[in-house]
Design an enzyme around this catalytic site. Structure first.
Site, PDB file in Angstrom:
ATOM      1  N   ASP A   1       0.868  -1.163   0.000  1.00  0.00           N
ATOM      2  CA  ASP A   1       0.000   0.000   0.000  1.00  0.00           C
ATOM      3  C   ASP A   1       0.917   1.228   0.000  1.00  0.00           C
ATOM      4  OD1 ASP A   1      -2.311   1.708   0.540  1.00  0.00           O
ATOM      5  OD2 ASP A   1      -1.567   1.771   2.612  1.00  0.00           O
TER       6      ASP A   1
ATOM      7  N   ASP B   1      -0.170   5.110   0.862  1.00  0.00           N
ATOM      8  CA  ASP B   1      -0.447   6.052   1.951  1.00  0.00           C
ATOM      9  C   ASP B   1      -0.518   5.320   3.286  1.00  0.00           C
ATOM     10  OD1 ASP B   1      -2.105   8.800   0.588  1.00  0.00           O
ATOM     11  OD2 ASP B   1      -1.486   7.094  -0.625  1.00  0.00           O
TER      12      ASP B   1
ATOM     13  N   ASP C   1      -1.548  -0.875   5.910  1.00  0.00           N
ATOM     14  CA  ASP C   1      -1.892  -0.391   7.256  1.00  0.00           C
ATOM     15  C   ASP C   1      -3.387  -0.347   7.511  1.00  0.00           C
ATOM     16  OD1 ASP C   1      -2.159   1.884   5.407  1.00  0.00           O
ATOM     17  OD2 ASP C   1      -2.610   3.019   7.212  1.00  0.00           O
TER      18      ASP C   1
END
Length: 217
Positions: A9, A11, A167
């Site tokens: 991922d 961001d 996250d």
């Protein structure tokens, strides 16, 4: 070594983009006459793409046509200010170097619009990624597995040889939907208690422990 490919991922995993997202969101809100949101509020709103971010940021009950106008304004602003305060998390560049030196391929799968994804990956990780894929027409956003599958197909890596690192809840679900292993990192935008009871098979609090796991797997 178990993994031939690590899909990240962007961001909240590789890059801390929060300050730039919050600044552009608040400028768009202000131009529409709406109150600003705190950085903590914007953190909670992130996930699922910028459309969801803006729909969460505007006051409840805002007409859809107004939401769309604020979203368009945000996109213009963010395109011009996408890399003002954005920086990689400590140790991330070194992690990518270690992985590539070990023969592990690396890629990004993001819900950020593709032009911003490509710009940031080039600015911060040029030469350290085999592929980057943001939000593009025809490929459903995460947690749909289509982006991760597109990356695996393009790089000719089987699902059992890939690891997804992220996250957020969308990342955990993307990995599950794509049938690949997942590693959750706690330094990003989602707190463990915000993951709505999702199973977290592997969690890492720092880049060194994540690196050791990948290279030792």
């Amino acid at each position: 070594m178990k993994y031939e490919l690590v899909i990240f991922d962007l961001d909240g995993t590789l890059l801390n983009t929060l300050d730039d997202l919050a600044a552009s969101a608040n400028r768009a809100l202000a131009r529409a006459g709406f109150p600003a949101r705190s950085t903590e509020e914007v953190r909670r709103f992130i996930g699922g793409g910028v459309s969801r971010l803006i729909h969460r940021a505007v006051p409840e009950g805002t007409p859809e046509r107004v939401c769309e106008a604020v979203l368009a304004d945000f996109k213009r602003d963010y395109t011009e200010n996408v890399n003002v305060h954005t920086r990689p998390y400590p140790g991330i560049a070194e992690l990518l170097v270690r992985l590539r030196a070990a023969g592990v391929r690396t890629a990004v799968n993001s819900n950020k619009v593709d032009n911003a994804t490509q710009l940031l990956c080039k600015a911060h990780f040029e030469g350290l990624l085999d592929m980057a894929l943001g939000e593009v027409a025809g490929i459903p956003r995460k947690p749909a597995p289509d982006g991760a599958r597109r990356i695996m197909e393009a790089l000719n890596v089987a699902p059992d040889k890939a690891l997804y690192v992220g996250d957020g809840d969308a990342d955990l679900l993307t990995a599950q939907n794509a049938g690949i292993d997942c590693a959750w990192v706690s330094w990003g935008y989602r707190r463990r208690e915000e993951l709505e009871g999702l199973d977290i098979p592997r969690s890492f609090a720092d880049v060194d422990s994540l690196s050791d796991f990948i290279l030792g797997a």
